[in-house]
Design an enzyme around this catalytic site. Structure first.
Site, PDB file in Angstrom:
ATOM      1  N   HIS A   1      23.243   0.390 -19.303  1.00  0.00           N
ATOM      2  CA  HIS A   1      22.276   0.714 -18.318  1.00  0.00           C
ATOM      3  C   HIS A   1      22.565   0.188 -16.873  1.00  0.00           C
ATOM      4  O   HIS A   1      21.876  -0.211 -16.328  1.00  0.00           O
ATOM      5  CB  HIS A   1      20.804   0.340 -18.541  1.00  0.00           C
ATOM      6  CG  HIS A   1      20.390   1.066 -20.061  1.00  0.00           C
ATOM      7  ND1 HIS A   1      19.208   0.948 -20.570  1.00  0.00           N
ATOM      8  CD2 HIS A   1      20.749   2.395 -20.505  1.00  0.00           C
ATOM      9  CE1 HIS A   1      19.023   1.706 -21.497  1.00  0.00           C
ATOM     10  NE2 HIS A   1      19.963   2.582 -21.489  1.00  0.00           N
TER      11      HIS A   1
ATOM     12  N   HIS B   1      25.459   2.367 -29.376  1.00  0.00           N
ATOM     13  CA  HIS B   1      24.426   3.090 -29.331  1.00  0.00           C
ATOM     14  C   HIS B   1      24.335   4.215 -30.105  1.00  0.00           C
ATOM     15  O   HIS B   1      25.074   4.489 -30.753  1.00  0.00           O
ATOM     16  CB  HIS B   1      23.983   3.309 -27.799  1.00  0.00           C
ATOM     17  CG  HIS B   1      25.064   4.169 -27.323  1.00  0.00           C
ATOM     18  ND1 HIS B   1      25.362   5.750 -27.661  1.00  0.00           N
ATOM     19  CD2 HIS B   1      26.058   4.003 -26.238  1.00  0.00           C
ATOM     20  CE1 HIS B   1      26.335   6.070 -26.709  1.00  0.00           C
ATOM     21  NE2 HIS B   1      26.952   5.174 -26.206  1.00  0.00           N
TER      22      HIS B   1
ATOM     23  N   ASP C   1      26.292   9.117 -15.440  1.00  0.00           N
ATOM     24  CA  ASP C   1      25.072   9.698 -16.251  1.00  0.00           C
ATOM     25  C   ASP C   1      24.025  10.069 -15.294  1.00  0.00           C
ATOM     26  O   ASP C   1      23.434   9.147 -14.724  1.00  0.00           O
ATOM     27  CB  ASP C   1      24.565   8.644 -17.317  1.00  0.00           C
ATOM     28  CG  ASP C   1      23.709   9.095 -18.204  1.00  0.00           C
ATOM     29  OD1 ASP C   1      23.300  10.179 -18.078  1.00  0.00           O
ATOM     30  OD2 ASP C   1      23.449   8.340 -19.282  1.00  0.00           O
TER      31      ASP C   1
ATOM     32  N   HIS D   1      13.872  11.139 -22.605  1.00  0.00           N
ATOM     33  CA  HIS D   1      13.719  10.771 -23.943  1.00  0.00           C
ATOM     34  C   HIS D   1      12.551  11.250 -24.479  1.00  0.00           C
ATOM     35  O   HIS D   1      11.113  10.598 -24.483  1.00  0.00           O
ATOM     36  CB  HIS D   1      13.703   9.256 -23.877  1.00  0.00           C
ATOM     37  CG  HIS D   1      15.245   8.765 -23.590  1.00  0.00           C
ATOM     38  ND1 HIS D   1      15.396   7.247 -23.307  1.00  0.00           N
ATOM     39  CD2 HIS D   1      16.378   9.078 -23.337  1.00  0.00           C
ATOM     40  CE1 HIS D   1      16.475   7.115 -22.902  1.00  0.00           C
ATOM     41  NE2 HIS D   1      17.205   8.177 -22.969  1.00  0.00           N
TER      42      HIS D   1
ATOM     43  N   TYR E   1      33.085   1.522 -25.255  1.00  0.00           N
ATOM     44  CA  TYR E   1      33.132   0.676 -24.292  1.00  0.00           C
ATOM     45  C   TYR E   1      33.923  -0.377 -24.579  1.00  0.00           C
ATOM     46  O   TYR E   1      33.713  -1.439 -25.300  1.00  0.00           O
ATOM     47  CB  TYR E   1      31.473   0.318 -24.078  1.00  0.00           C
ATOM     48  CG  TYR E   1      30.456   1.552 -23.784  1.00  0.00           C
ATOM     49  CD1 TYR E   1      30.127   2.085 -22.840  1.00  0.00           C
ATOM     50  CD2 TYR E   1      29.743   1.845 -25.165  1.00  0.00           C
ATOM     51  CE1 TYR E   1      29.708   3.222 -22.707  1.00  0.00           C
ATOM     52  CE2 TYR E   1      29.296   3.063 -25.198  1.00  0.00           C
ATOM     53  CZ  TYR E   1      29.195   3.834 -23.922  1.00  0.00           C
ATOM     54  OH  TYR E   1      28.331   4.921 -23.889  1.00  0.00           O
TER      55      TYR E   1
ATOM     56  N   ARG F   1      31.822   7.790 -21.751  1.00  0.00           N
ATOM     57  CA  ARG F   1      30.879   8.495 -22.531  1.00  0.00           C
ATOM     58  C   ARG F   1      30.699   9.874 -21.898  1.00  0.00           C
ATOM     59  O   ARG F   1      30.860  10.223 -21.020  1.00  0.00           O
ATOM     60  CB  ARG F   1      29.305   7.924 -22.341  1.00  0.00           C
ATOM     61  CG  ARG F   1      28.375   8.703 -23.155  1.00  0.00           C
ATOM     62  CD  ARG F   1      26.848   7.862 -23.078  1.00  0.00           C
ATOM     63  NE  ARG F   1      26.128   7.795 -21.845  1.00  0.00           N
ATOM     64  CZ  ARG F   1      26.046   6.709 -21.144  1.00  0.00           C
ATOM     65  NH1 ARG F   1      26.683   5.645 -21.727  1.00  0.00           N
ATOM     66  NH2 ARG F   1      25.601   6.616 -19.925  1.00  0.00           N
TER      67      ARG F   1
ATOM     68  N   ASP G   1      20.147  15.775 -19.023  1.00  0.00           N
ATOM     69  CA  ASP G   1      20.794  14.398 -19.335  1.00  0.00           C
ATOM     70  C   ASP G   1      22.055  14.765 -19.534  1.00  0.00           C
ATOM     71  O   ASP G   1      22.610  14.862 -20.805  1.00  0.00           O
ATOM     72  CB  ASP G   1      20.162  13.906 -20.407  1.00  0.00           C
ATOM     73  CG  ASP G   1      20.259  12.398 -20.537  1.00  0.00           C
ATOM     74  OD1 ASP G   1      21.157  11.864 -19.741  1.00  0.00           O
ATOM     75  OD2 ASP G   1      19.782  11.783 -21.662  1.00  0.00           O
TER      76      ASP G   1
ATOM     77  N   GLU H   1      28.311  13.478 -22.625  1.00  0.00           N
ATOM     78  CA  GLU H   1      26.979  13.784 -23.047  1.00  0.00           C
ATOM     79  C   GLU H   1      26.760  15.167 -22.687  1.00  0.00           C
ATOM     80  O   GLU H   1      26.968  15.566 -21.455  1.00  0.00           O
ATOM     81  CB  GLU H   1      25.925  12.620 -22.293  1.00  0.00           C
ATOM     82  CG  GLU H   1      24.388  13.120 -22.825  1.00  0.00           C
ATOM     83  CD  GLU H   1      23.423  12.119 -22.308  1.00  0.00           C
ATOM     84  OE1 GLU H   1      23.941  11.537 -21.280  1.00  0.00           O
ATOM     85  OE2 GLU H   1      22.360  11.822 -22.948  1.00  0.00           O
TER      86      GLU H   1
ATOM     87  N   ASP I   1       0.764  -1.261  -0.297  1.00  0.00           N
ATOM     88  CA  ASP I   1      -0.036  -0.103  -0.023  1.00  0.00           C
ATOM     89  C   ASP I   1       0.733   1.335   0.152  1.00  0.00           C
ATOM     90  O   ASP I   1       0.395   2.249   0.309  1.00  0.00           O
ATOM     91  CB  ASP I   1      -1.109   0.181   1.346  1.00  0.00           C
ATOM     92  CG  ASP I   1      -0.079  -0.175   2.457  1.00  0.00           C
ATOM     93  OD1 ASP I   1       1.172  -0.332   2.512  1.00  0.00           O
ATOM     94  OD2 ASP I   1      -0.831  -0.074   3.592  1.00  0.00           O
TER      95      ASP I   1
ATOM     96  N   GLU J   1      25.780  12.355 -27.300  1.00  0.00           N
ATOM     97  CA  GLU J   1      26.430  11.467 -26.123  1.00  0.00           C
ATOM     98  C   GLU J   1      27.353  10.175 -27.004  1.00  0.00           C
ATOM     99  O   GLU J   1      26.939   8.964 -26.663  1.00  0.00           O
ATOM    100  CB  GLU J   1      25.621  10.797 -25.552  1.00  0.00           C
ATOM    101  CG  GLU J   1      24.264  10.236 -26.161  1.00  0.00           C
ATOM    102  CD  GLU J   1      23.283   9.800 -24.694  1.00  0.00           C
ATOM    103  OE1 GLU J   1      23.363   9.198 -24.293  1.00  0.00           O
ATOM    104  OE2 GLU J   1      21.912  10.325 -25.066  1.00  0.00           O
TER     105      GLU J   1
ATOM    106  N   HIS K   1      19.148  11.867 -28.713  1.00  0.00           N
ATOM    107  CA  HIS K   1      17.811  11.891 -28.553  1.00  0.00           C
ATOM    108  C   HIS K   1      17.288  13.131 -28.266  1.00  0.00           C
ATOM    109  O   HIS K   1      17.967  13.844 -27.616  1.00  0.00           O
ATOM    110  CB  HIS K   1      17.331  10.677 -27.692  1.00  0.00           C
ATOM    111  CG  HIS K   1      17.768  10.755 -26.232  1.00  0.00           C
ATOM    112  ND1 HIS K   1      17.177  11.670 -25.341  1.00  0.00           N
ATOM    113  CD2 HIS K   1      19.068  10.256 -25.579  1.00  0.00           C
ATOM    114  CE1 HIS K   1      18.129  11.554 -24.362  1.00  0.00           C
ATOM    115  NE2 HIS K   1      19.103  10.696 -24.347  1.00  0.00           N
TER     116      HIS K   1
HETATM  117  N1  GLY Z   1      20.359   8.994 -19.375  1.00  0.00           N
HETATM  118  C1  GLY Z   1      19.816   8.215 -20.403  1.00  0.00           C
HETATM  119  C2  GLY Z   1      20.459   8.674 -21.654  1.00  0.00           C
HETATM  120  O1  GLY Z   1      21.445   8.957 -21.714  1.00  0.00           O
HETATM  121  O2  GLY Z   1      19.873   8.290 -22.768  1.00  0.00           O
HETATM  122 MN    MN Z   2      20.995  10.643 -23.138  1.00  0.00          MN
HETATM  123 MN    MN Z   3      22.308  10.206 -20.216  1.00  0.00          MN
END
Ligand code: GLY
Ligand code: MN
Ligand code: MN
Length: 435
Positions: A238, A345, A255, A356, A384, A402, A266, A404, A35, A380, A349
Site C-alpha cells: 500500500h 495477498h 494502481d 472493495h 513482490y 501486479r 480498480d 489488475e 475547520d 490482480e 475482491h
Molecule cells: N486498489 C486497491 C486494490 O487493488 O485492492
Molecule cells: Mn483491487
Molecule cells: Mn488496485
C-alpha cells in the site's frame, strides 16, 4: 440513473426486511483539519437506494403487515447557508424528484421517529456505524421503553447493511454502464501516463497526470489513493507516499482507478520507466501476465473466488520455480506456504460503488457464494521481490509486479471490462515509446 431504479431497489429492500422500521443516513461532512472539510462523498448504501448526494439526509423504510412506506428527510433550504455552501434541493423539489411517500426536513426526524417507532418491535440500521444519528436512535428507543404510555417500541435491532450488501452483489445493466464509464476514463489515464512517464519524474507528478485525466474526463475523483511505486517501492503493497523519483531501468507499478458517478474502477499496470523492459523484468512480467490471463479465463458462473485463489497460488508458485525464485516441489512449497512470501495477498475482491465492495463472500450457512451473472470482481495477481532479499536471484531483486483488471461475470463466462487497457509487453512498450 432514473428514479424508478432507486424506487425498485427500495422495494427490493423492503421485501427482504421483516416487519419493522429501517433507518439509513447519508454520510456526514468529514473534517480534514480545523475547520476545513474533505470533499463530500455520499454513503454507498444510501446512494444506492436514493441516488441522492446531499449530506444531512435520512431514508426511512417502514414495513407493517398491511403496508410499506418510504420517507426521506432532507436538509431544509436556508438562504444564508446556501450563500456559503451552495444550493440545496429542499423539501418541495425533493417531493417532485424522489418517488417516495413523504419528504420531511431533517430537523423533524426525531419527532417523526417517535411516532413511527411507537408501533414497531424491530429497528434496522447500520449497526457498525459510529454515526451519531444511530446513537440518537438507540437513546430514543430507550426513552420510549421507559415511557409508560408507549406500549410497543423497538427492542430488537438488526443490521440493515447485511441486506443492502447482498443486493449490491449483483450489478444491474445500469451499474455496469457506470463501471464501464469509469474504466473508459481510467484507460485514458493509464495510456496517457505511459506516454509521459520518463526517468527522473517524481512519482507524485505521474500521480498528477492520472488525476488530471480523471478530472478532465469528468470523474468525481480517484476511487482510492493512487499508488505510484517506482522500482523497489512496488514491494510495499500500500505504497501511497509517491514521493520518490522514477529511475531509468526501473519498472513503475501504478494502481490507479477513477470513480465515476460513484462507481469505482480498480486497475493496476506495471510498466518500464524508460519504455523498455529489461530481460529480467520481462521474464517476471510475462509470468504474472500468463497467470492473470489463465485466471480470467477460468471465471464463469458457479465458479468461486477460493478456487481462483488456489489456482493463482499454484500457477504463481510454478512460475516462481521455473524462474528460480523458489526451489523445490510446487506442492511442498505450497504446503509450507513459501510462495506467500512473494505473493502475500488475495486474487481479487468485489467491486462496485466501493472499490472493495462490501458484499458477502459467504452465505448464512458459511458456504462460499459462487459466481453468478452480474457480479464484478478484480483479478490482480502480483509478485513482490524486495531488493534486500538475498535468497532471490540477483537480477530479480527490487522488482514488484501486479496486473489488475475488472471482470464481469456473464451468463456463459466473463467479460474483462478493462480488457482494452494495454498490458502485453509489446503493447506497453509501443505506447511508452509513443511520446
Ligand atoms: N486498489 C486497491 C486494490 O487493488 O485492492
Ligand atoms: Mn483491487
Ligand atoms: Mn488496485
Amino acid at each position: 440513473m432514473n428514479e424508478s431504479l432507486y424506487k425498485k431497489r427500495r422495494e427490493t429492500l423492503l421485501e427482504k426486511m421483516q416487519e419493522g422500521v429501517a433507518v439509513l443516513t447519508n454520510a456526514r461532512l468529514q473534517t480534514r483539519s480545523n475547520d476545513t472539510e474533505y470533499p463530500y462523498r455520499p454513503n454507498s448504501d444510501f446512494y444506492y437506494l436514493t441516488g441522492f448526494k446531499e449530506d444531512n439526509s435520512i431514508l426511512v423504510l417502514i414495513k407493517t403487515a398491511d403496508e410499506t412506506k418510504c420517507l426521506l428527510f432532507v436538509q431544509k433550504k436556508v438562504p444564508e447557508m446556501e450563500l456559503w455552501t451552495g444550493k440545496r434541493l429542499g423539501v418541495d423539489a425533493a417531493k417532485e424528484r424522489f418517488k417516495v411517500d413523504e419528504v420531511f426536513i431533517s430537523e423533524d426526524f426525531e419527532k417523526e421517529m417517535k411516532v413511527l417507532m411507537a408501533e414497531q418491535h424491530l429497528l434496522y440500521y447500520d449497526l457498525f456505524s459510529d454515526d451519531v444519528l444511530y446513537k440518537q436512535l438507540r437513546a430514543l428507543a430507550k426513552e420510549m421503553l421507559h415511557t409508560r404510555t408507549v406500549i410497543v417500541s423497538p427492542r430488537s435491532f438488526s443490521d440493515i447493511t447485511k441486506l443492502t450488501q447482498e443486493m449490491r452483489l449483483i450489478k444491474s445493466r445500469e451499474e455496469i454502464v457506470q463501471i464501464k464509464k469509469a474504466l473508459a476514463i481510467t484507460q485514458k489515464a493509464h495510456h496517457h501516463a505511459m506516454k509521459v512517464c520518463k526517468p527522473e519524474l517524481d512519482e507524485f507528478v505521474l500521480q498528477a497526470e492520472y488525476e488530471y485525466i480523471f478530472k478532465k474526463e469528468g470523474a468525481y475523483s480517484d476511487a482510492y489513493t493512487t499508488i505510484i511505486a517506482g522500482g523497489n517501492n512496488a514491494n510495499t503493497l500500500h505504497y501511497i507516499n509517491n514521493d520518490a523519483k522514477l529511475k531509468a531501468g526501473d519498472l513503475v507499478l501504478v494502481d490507479a482507478g477513477c470513480e465515476y458517478g460513484f462507481y469505482a474502477s480498480d486497475i493496476t499496470r506495471t510498466y518500464p520507466v524508460s519504455g523498455t523492459f529489461t530481460q529480467a523484468q520481462k521474464e517476471l512480467y510475462e509470468m504474472v501476465l500468463d497467470v492473470q490471463l489463465k485466471i480470467i479465463k477460468a471465471i464463469k458462473p458457479k465458479g468461486s473466488k477460493k478456487a481462483l485463489q488456489a489456482l493463482s497460488e499454484r500457477l504463481l508458485t510454478e512460475g516462481m520455480v521455473k524462474l528460480g525464485i523458489l526451489e523445490g516441489h510446487v506442492k511442498t512449497l505450497m504446503d509450507e506456504k513459501s510462495h506467500k512470501k512473494y505473493y502475500p495477498h488475495g486474487i481479487g475482491h468485489w467491486m462496485g460503488i466501493d472499490v472493495h465492495d462490501p458484499c458477502p463472500y459467504s452465505d448464512d450457512n458459511g458456504d462460499e457464494i459462487l459466481f453468478a451473472e452480474g457480479m464484478v470482481l478484480t483479478i490482480e495477481p502480483g509478485i513482490y521481490l524486495p531488493e534486500e532479499d538475498e535468497a532471490l536471484p540477483e537480477k530479480y531483486r527490487g522488482i514488484g509486479i501486479r496486473i489488475e483488471d475488472d471482470i464481469l461475470v456473464t451468463k456463459e463466462g466473463c467479460e474483462n471490462l478493462s480488457g482494452s487497457i494495454v498490458k502485453s509487453v509489446a503493447e506497453i512498450e509501443a505506447i511508452c515509446k509513443n511520446k
